[in-house]
Design an enzyme around this catalytic site. Structure first.
Site, PDB file in Angstrom:
ATOM      1  N   ASP A 171     -17.553  -8.100 -17.160  1.00 17.65           N
ATOM      2  CA  ASP A 171     -17.983  -7.043 -16.244  1.00 17.65           C
ATOM      3  C   ASP A 171     -19.240  -6.397 -16.806  1.00 17.65           C
ATOM      4  O   ASP A 171     -19.421  -6.334 -18.027  1.00 17.65           O
ATOM      5  CB  ASP A 171     -16.889  -5.987 -16.092  1.00 17.65           C
ATOM      6  CG  ASP A 171     -15.694  -6.475 -15.286  1.00 17.65           C
ATOM      7  OD1 ASP A 171     -15.867  -7.365 -14.435  1.00 17.65           O
ATOM      8  OD2 ASP A 171     -14.591  -5.960 -15.504  1.00 17.65           O
ATOM      9  N   ASP A 205     -16.273  -9.165  -8.123  1.00 17.63           N
ATOM     10  CA  ASP A 205     -15.512  -8.042  -7.583  1.00 17.63           C
ATOM     11  C   ASP A 205     -16.133  -7.539  -6.276  1.00 17.63           C
ATOM     12  O   ASP A 205     -15.423  -7.228  -5.316  1.00 17.63           O
ATOM     13  CB  ASP A 205     -15.449  -6.893  -8.593  1.00 17.63           C
ATOM     14  CG  ASP A 205     -14.774  -7.279  -9.890  1.00 17.63           C
ATOM     15  OD1 ASP A 205     -13.904  -8.175  -9.873  1.00 17.63           O
ATOM     16  OD2 ASP A 205     -15.126  -6.689 -10.929  1.00 17.63           O
TER      17      ASP A 205
END
Length: 161
Positions: free
Chosen positions: A120, A136
């Protein structure tokens, strides 16, 4: 086989182009940052690129669940591919929605299988939001499109064929 792929062409185009963007962006992060937690302010105190790893799902729920999450990602991906190959021709918005979800499931699934975690890096500090990635975004955008398809007035649904 060519006609089977053409039937839901937007599903394949969105799915694999967004998977490619997700994987390129994660590769850039892993090669550009020295240590986990390193950050580059793009807009200081608003938006940063911050390298973190996540062994759970969104918002780090089920942290450490990477073993079973990888199989869920794979199952969702296979299910969507089977739906596109052997199901009916979908409306364009359905193809886009499922394509975005495929890209996100495959993108995070690839990370889980190869690394044991998800990379991330998108860090919106202005609203103190959890750090996330392009996969995401794809999943959430796909869900929004599917909500539109399912809750848009039926009389206007022909606009999206």
């Amino acid at each position: 086989m060519n006609n089977i792929l053409k039937k839901n062409i937007w599903f394949w185009l969105i799915g694999f182009s967004n998977l490619l963007l997700d994987q390129i962006s994660k590769y850039w992060v892993m090669k550009s940052f020295i240590e986990i937690g390193d950050t580059i302010p793009f807009l200081p105190r608003i938006f940063h690129f911050t390298y973190v790893i996540n062994t759970g799902t969104a918002f780090s729920f089920f942290e450490g669940g990477v073993i079973w999450l990888r199989w869920i990602s794979l199952g969702i991906s296979i299910g969507l591919i089977v739906l596109s190959l052997f199901g009916e021709k979908m409306k364009v918005l359905e193809q886009l929605g499922y394509g975005f979800i495929l890209a996100g499931a495959l993108g995070n699934g690839v990370d889980r299988f190869f690394f044991g975690y998800v990379v991330d890096f998108l860090d919106f500090r202005l609203i103190n939001f959890p750090i996330f990635n392009l996969a995401d975004i794809s999943i959430n955008f796909g869900i929004i499109l599917l909500f539109i398809v399912n809750f848009y007035p039926k009389s206007s649904s022909n606009l999206f064929r």
